[in-house]
Motif scaffolding. Structure first.
Motif, PDB file in Angstrom:
ATOM      1  N   UNK A  25       0.791  -1.251   0.101  1.00  0.00           N
ATOM      2  CA  UNK A  25       0.111  -0.060  -0.107  1.00  0.00           C
ATOM      3  C   UNK A  25       0.772   1.451   0.097  1.00  0.00           C
ATOM      4  N   UNK A  26       2.112   1.166   0.544  1.00  0.00           N
ATOM      5  CA  UNK A  26       2.826   2.416   0.752  1.00  0.00           C
ATOM      6  C   UNK A  26       3.252   3.135  -0.598  1.00  0.00           C
ATOM      7  N   UNK A  27       3.548   2.223  -1.746  1.00  0.00           N
ATOM      8  CA  UNK A  27       3.904   2.858  -2.964  1.00  0.00           C
ATOM      9  C   UNK A  27       2.603   3.738  -3.609  1.00  0.00           C
ATOM     10  N   UNK A  28       1.812   2.953  -3.648  1.00  0.00           N
ATOM     11  CA  UNK A  28       0.354   3.582  -4.304  1.00  0.00           C
ATOM     12  C   UNK A  28      -0.046   4.758  -3.537  1.00  0.00           C
ATOM     13  N   UNK A  29       0.117   4.596  -2.413  1.00  0.00           N
ATOM     14  CA  UNK A  29      -0.432   5.696  -1.344  1.00  0.00           C
ATOM     15  C   UNK A  29       0.333   6.922  -1.517  1.00  0.00           C
ATOM     16  N   UNK A  30       1.699   6.779  -1.623  1.00  0.00           N
ATOM     17  CA  UNK A  30       2.586   8.002  -1.986  1.00  0.00           C
ATOM     18  C   UNK A  30       2.335   8.367  -3.407  1.00  0.00           C
ATOM     19  N   UNK A  31       2.251   7.611  -4.172  1.00  0.00           N
ATOM     20  CA  UNK A  31       1.842   8.182  -5.533  1.00  0.00           C
ATOM     21  C   UNK A  31       0.544   8.973  -5.723  1.00  0.00           C
ATOM     22  N   UNK A  32      -0.300   8.340  -4.901  1.00  0.00           N
ATOM     23  CA  UNK A  32      -1.673   9.143  -4.800  1.00  0.00           C
ATOM     24  C   UNK A  32      -1.633  10.730  -4.313  1.00  0.00           C
ATOM     25  N   UNK A  33      -0.685  10.469  -3.157  1.00  0.00           N
ATOM     26  CA  UNK A  33      -0.646  11.835  -2.395  1.00  0.00           C
ATOM     27  C   UNK A  33       0.404  12.890  -3.415  1.00  0.00           C
ATOM     28  N   UNK A  34       1.292  12.595  -4.238  1.00  0.00           N
ATOM     29  CA  UNK A  34       1.995  13.146  -5.097  1.00  0.00           C
ATOM     30  C   UNK A  34       0.996  13.748  -6.261  1.00  0.00           C
TER      31      UNK A  34
END
Length: 533
Positions: free
Chosen positions: A1-10
């Protein structure tokens, strides 16, 4: 979940996940750049470059076509007052069919109206007045979670499972698997249960019942997850939410804070069990439970081959319980009132209550909670009848993936068995009514285009077959039909049904085939016999 969450935040912060941001994330996480590129290219929420003007996403699927015309995107894009302020883009169904034609500005849902001078106007969706749902056993907020507390005090997990099995509750997301059996299988798994996941990624055109449950009955969804966690011993809870549901996310987060304040989640829970909301990066295929798991593990959302099933090998390879929003909410009422109560709510041999999202050519599109087994005719009457008093042509009983039925089948009970016998399915509980005068072929073709666009591409039959079917029908409409088109489509449908990995490919062409069977209208006959043009 970490990668997609950070990409969504970006994406939210800058309007895009550009190459520089992707390289920076690769360096920070020590994840190969090609893997991050694979995520960016797969999920439709991510952009490579920000747009100059705010994006207005306009629904192009069936219900909005009924309300705004055969090409809603072109209709909106043709208005200079809109294009001056927005970059207009087409979007798959936004889950706002009760406010069609629908659009989305950033995270804000809007309704599209056309004034007397044919100018496009955007307005906010009206709020529903508070209403009491038959599914909700509580009359005041102070009573919330009493069912959980009573069962936890009794300690009788076996009796709880017997209650669910005796009630006959089946998964309300479309698959219809017995809920009690699923919970029992997860509890009996050979390893500790990792998570309870609420699948709130409803994305099929015409489907919006789960959105309304999340907005108006979030406490039932949370309590259902808590009951499931108590039964299975799960260590964490996740609500997997489609990204277009931002207002509903805010209500969910408020309900989760309230549950934590009452000591039911987080540090106040005996095991520290908590629930987090994960916002999907987009894509209809993520409603398939194993594709959903792939996304939660920061991979492309492509369905897994089964078995193994998530109850034995799910998130992180550990046993995982996944239930639909409506299923979890219904568990609370059953465990509050008892199995007999649930069975008595249905009609005939059908058990329980059913929430149905009604839209299309009706006077009052909305979600209606009715006894399972209520007829389509009764449901149409609840929705105020056909808009403008027109005769009914057809209805889709359970969403874009279910076969359309003619008006002569209006007395079919809306339950699993009756609809299967009628040649369709209850599906996702999205009932779309179509009035006489509509181009039914255009509406069904729009659904086939939806499945073509939403295919993840993992299996060749689905990826190629959906493209081929759309191309064949579009060619026939343009005046260049192939010989034997009906039989070709039937064979193609059979191939996809037998060989596709998941439900998308298995049902993508079925409504087209049903159209040939139930609606041999003049325009379709011309296409099918090669006499078009």
């Amino acid at each position: 979940m970490e990668l997609l969450t950070r990409m969504l935040e970006q994406q939210d912060a800058s309007g895009a996940v550009d190459d520089g941001a992707l390289r920076s994330l690769a360096q920070q996480t020590r994840v190969p750049l090609h893997r991050l590129e694979g995520l960016r290219g797969f999920y439709p929420q991510f952009r490579r470059h920000p747009v100059e003007r705010p994006v207005l996403s306009v629904c192009r699927d069936m219900v909005c076509r009924q309300r705004l015309g055969m090409d809603p995107v072109a209709r909106v894009h043709g208005d200079p007052d809109i294009t001056r302020d927005f970059s207009v883009e087409g979007a798959s169904c936004l889950g706002r069919c009760d406010h069609a034609p629908a659009a989305l500005r950033q995270h804000t849902p809007l309704r599209i109206d056309v004034d007397a001078e044919q100018r496009v106007k955007l307005s906010s969706n009206p709020e529903h007045a508070p209403r009491q749902w038959p599914l909700d056993p509580y009359s005041t907020p102070s009573q919330h979670y009493a069912t959980l507390q009573r069962w936890a005090a009794s300690g009788d997990i076996e009796e709880l499972l017997n209650t669910l099995k005796s009630a006959g509750l089946r998964g309300m997301g479309g698959a219809g698997f017995p809920t009690g059996v699923k919970w029992e299988a997860c509890r009996a798994a050979d390893r500790a249960v990792r998570a309870v996941i609420c699948n709130a990624d409803e994305s099929e055109p015409g489907t919006f019942k789960d959105r309304v449950i999340l907005a108006e009955l979030p406490h039932l969804v949370i309590e259902g997850m808590l009951l499931a966690a108590w039964v299975t011993g799960a260590r964490e809870g996740i609500i997997y939410l489609r990204h277009e549901y931002e207002p509903e996310r805010e209500r969910l987060e408020a309900a989760l804070r309230e549950a934590r304040d009452r000591g039911l989640l987080g540090p106040g829970h005996p095991t520290g069990f908590d629930i987090r909301v994960f916002v999907s990066p987009g894509g209809y295929i993520l409603g398939e439970e194993t594709a959903l798991l792939e996304a939660l593990e920061d991979r492309r959302g492509e369905p897994r081959n089964k078995p193994p099933f998530p109850v034995s090998r799910g998130l992180g390879g550990e046993p995982t319980l996944i239930n639909n929003v409506e299923t979890l909410a219904a568990c609370v009422g059953i465990l509050h009132h008892g199995a007999d109560w649930w069975r008595e709510q249905g009609r005939g041999q059908a058990a329980g209550l059913k929430l149905l999202a009604v839209s299309g050519d009706v006077e009052r599109p909305d979600v209606y909670c009715v006894p399972m087994g209520t007829t389509a005719r009764e449901l149409l009457a609840l929705a105020g009848g056909v808009q403008g008093g027109k005769p009914l042509l057809a209805f889709f009983p359970g969403g874009a993936s279910t076969n359309p039925l003619p008006a002569g089948r209006l007395d079919t009970p809306m339950d699993w068995d009756s609809l299967r016998e009628a040649g369709s399915a209850l599906g996702s509980g999205a009932v779309t009514f179509v009035a006489e005068g509509r181009d039914l072929l255009d509406l069904v073709l729009a659904q086939t285009r939806f499945f073509r666009n939403e295919s993840c591409g993992k299996c060749v039959p689905c990826r190629v077959g959906t493209q081929k079917a759309v191309a064949l029908v579009e060619s026939a409409i343009a005046g260049d039909p192939v010989d034997g088109l009906p039989e070709l489509l039937r064979q193609l449908n059979g191939t996809l049904a037998r060989t596709s990995i998941c439900g998308l490919g298995q049902v993508a062409l079925a409504p087209l085939v049903a159209l040939m069977q139930h609606f041999p209208q003049q325009h379709w006959q011309a296409l099918a016999t090669g006499e078009a043009g």
